[in-house]
Design an enzyme around this catalytic site. Structure first.
Site, PDB file in Angstrom:
ATOM      1  N   ASP A 245       7.629   1.525   5.900  1.00 40.60           N
ATOM      2  CA  ASP A 245       7.775   0.217   5.261  1.00 40.60           C
ATOM      3  C   ASP A 245       7.907   0.272   3.749  1.00 40.60           C
ATOM      4  OD1 ASP A 245       7.677  -1.165   7.641  1.00 40.60           O
ATOM      5  OD2 ASP A 245       5.506  -1.435   7.577  1.00 40.60           O
ATOM      6  N   ASP A 269       7.074  -2.567  -0.219  1.00 40.83           N
ATOM      7  CA  ASP A 269       6.526  -3.612   0.649  1.00 40.83           C
ATOM      8  C   ASP A 269       5.174  -4.056   0.097  1.00 40.83           C
ATOM      9  OD1 ASP A 269       6.371  -5.371   2.761  1.00 40.83           O
ATOM     10  OD2 ASP A 269       5.654  -3.878   4.180  1.00 40.83           O
ATOM     11  N   ASP A 273      -1.754  -2.396   2.901  1.00 40.80           N
ATOM     12  CA  ASP A 273      -1.709  -3.171   4.142  1.00 40.80           C
ATOM     13  C   ASP A 273      -2.693  -2.574   5.137  1.00 40.80           C
ATOM     14  OD1 ASP A 273       0.278  -4.628   2.979  1.00 40.80           O
ATOM     15  OD2 ASP A 273       1.804  -4.225   4.502  1.00 40.80           O
ATOM     16  N   ARG A 325      -0.338 -12.997  -1.862  1.00 39.54           N
ATOM     17  CA  ARG A 325      -1.045 -12.127  -0.915  1.00 39.54           C
ATOM     18  C   ARG A 325      -2.096 -11.249  -1.595  1.00 39.54           C
ATOM     19  NH1 ARG A 325       3.329  -9.985   3.602  1.00 39.54           N
ATOM     20  NH2 ARG A 325       4.087 -12.056   4.239  1.00 39.54           N
TER      21      ARG A 325
END
Length: 449
Positions: A245, A269, A273, A325
């Site tokens: 990613d 990205d 994560d 985010r």
């Protein structure tokens, strides 16, 4: 003559594609017996370490935090002006000074380089049981090259694919360009204290179906997608990977992970994560800048496996040119405590699928745009649904018009007095001071860090 070859080639492509499709999310091109076993073991481990009463972890965190802050505040007054994060570029040049309980555990010991493994006793929150390679030998990285098929001894990739616990350090500062995602094994510490180590201009770090990892003191920036192909993930296993990613750090079905004092920006990205049942995670003392989608905790509304996800986000500075985010959450239980949010361009905290998010003692400074003052964003659900989610704001400091839209039971705190009395975080007014040394530290052996 060409017909059979074309048919066989087409059949091979169909079989290969059919093999890849079920595991695209895992970036595993061929889901062989090794990966199946790892996945099942990781899921079972996550279920076993899941804390059914996560408020007990937040209670313990904040109790230790308050006790430590009482001690630290005794010396804060004499250093307050020189340790504030200012608008200029001046660095703090005074004597060693710690501003939060994690750093208090090790930072001001001039002999830290002779007792590196002390760090393994310092984590707090849901990742507090991550000891990394404490029980293993030291591995010294001497070579910044990267071979993802046959890693050379002395390289970082060679270190992280070993099966035994290892405490990985670096002989010198170096820039490491990973030509494919670097897939780690369990029981590892990457400890870059004392040198400047940059993971940059290549692929990122993958923690997939493993446990017990500490990552400390890395600069991670300008990360791009890996093209995929045959990538070695252990000394005794190599397999096909699909395109990665472009995350700085990808946590996939991994448990007991502690990421501390990293500086991260500009990844393709996410910066960090955590997905697919990852749990027991603490992200602390990080400095994050120059990025769009900063952190994703839970990748899909359909991945109910993330109900076990439990993450502590503490003492981080979310800085310049960030957009959204910080984090964006699904399912799970997230404790966001004493972080400094000085910049965002859309929102800071987002989510869907009823995550429980407890925000305590953070500072939020809204951007100038009057339409972007709200800290929170719920996605894909009407208000009648998301108003049932537990998103609580306690003791936060809101500046420049910032505001937090709470949801869930408004009497939550009064109904949990036995817990509420013990889980108040340090005052948000102290957050600038507490996060003053967020990011990679300029440690030198023989001196306090």
């Amino acid at each position: 003559m060409g017909g059979p070859k074309i048919k066989y080639s087409f059949l091979f492509l169909c079989i290969t594609f059919a093999t890849i499709i079920p595991s695209l999310m895992a970036h595993i091109g061929h889901y062989d017996e090794v990966w199946r076993r790892r996945a099942e073991e990781a899921k079972e481990y996550a279920r076993n370490i899941y804390e059914p009463h996560p408020e007990n972890v937040t209670l313990a965190f904040n109790q230790k935090l308050r006790d430590t802050m009482k001690e630290l505040k005794k010396v804060k007054g004499t250093h307050n002006n020189s340790t504030r994060r200012g608008l200029g570029t001046k660095k703090y040049t005074g004597p060693c000074m710690v501003t939060n309980p994690i750093d208090k555990c090790w930072r001001c010991d001039p002999n830290w380089a002779d007792n590196r493994k002390k760090l393994a006793d310092c984590a707090m929150g849901f990742g507090s049981k991550a000891i990394g390679g404490k029980d293993g030998e030291f591995y010294v990285v001497t070579d910044n090259s990267d071979d993802y098929n046959d890693p050379k001894p002395g390289t970082l990739r060679h270190a992280v694919i070993q099966k035994e616990p290892l405490w990985i350090i670096f002989k010198r500062g170096m820039n490491i360009r990973l030509h494919q995602e670097m897939i780690m094994q369990s029981d590892k510490t990457i400890d870059a204290r004392g040198v400047n180590v940059h993971i940059t201009k290549g692929a990122g770090i993958t923690l997939q179906y493993i446990k017990n990892v500490i990552i400390h003191g890395l600069h991670i920036h300008d990360i791009v997608e890996g093209n995929g192909g045959m990538v070695r993930d252990a000394v005794d296993h190599i397999g096909i990977r699909t395109k990665s990613d472009g995350d700085g750090i990808s946590i996939f079905g991994a448990s007991y992970i502690w990421i501390d004092h990293v500086s991260m920006q500009r990844c393709y990205d996410g910066l960090i994560d955590a997905v697919e049942g990852s749990t027991g995670i603490t992200i602390s003392n990080g400095h994050f800048t120059d990025h769009n989608e900063v952190m994703l905790f839970g990748a899909s509304d359909s991945s109910s496996i993330d109900q076990v996800m439990q993450i502590t986000l503490a003492f981080n500075h979310f800085g310049k040119r960030l957009i959204q985010r910080m984090p964006r959450c699904r399912w799970g239980y997230i404790h966001v405590v004493n972080n400094d949010y000085t910049h965002w361009n859309m929102y800071a905290i987002g989510g869907s699928m009823h995550p429980t998010i407890i925000h305590q003692g953070n500072r939020f400074i809204a951007p100038p745009d009057i339409f972007k003052k709200q800290v929170t964003k719920r996605e894909y659900n009407p208000e009648s649904v998301w108003m049932q989610w537990t998103w609580r704001s306690e003791g936060n400091l809101f500046m420049n018009g910032a505001y937090f839209t709470e949801s869930g039971d408004p009497e939550w705190s009064s109904k949990h007095k036995d817990l509420y009395d013990g889980i108040s975080a340090a005052p948000a007014e102290d957050v600038t001071w507490m996060t003053r040394f967020a990011g990679v530290l300029g440690c030198k052996p023989g001196k306090p860090c």
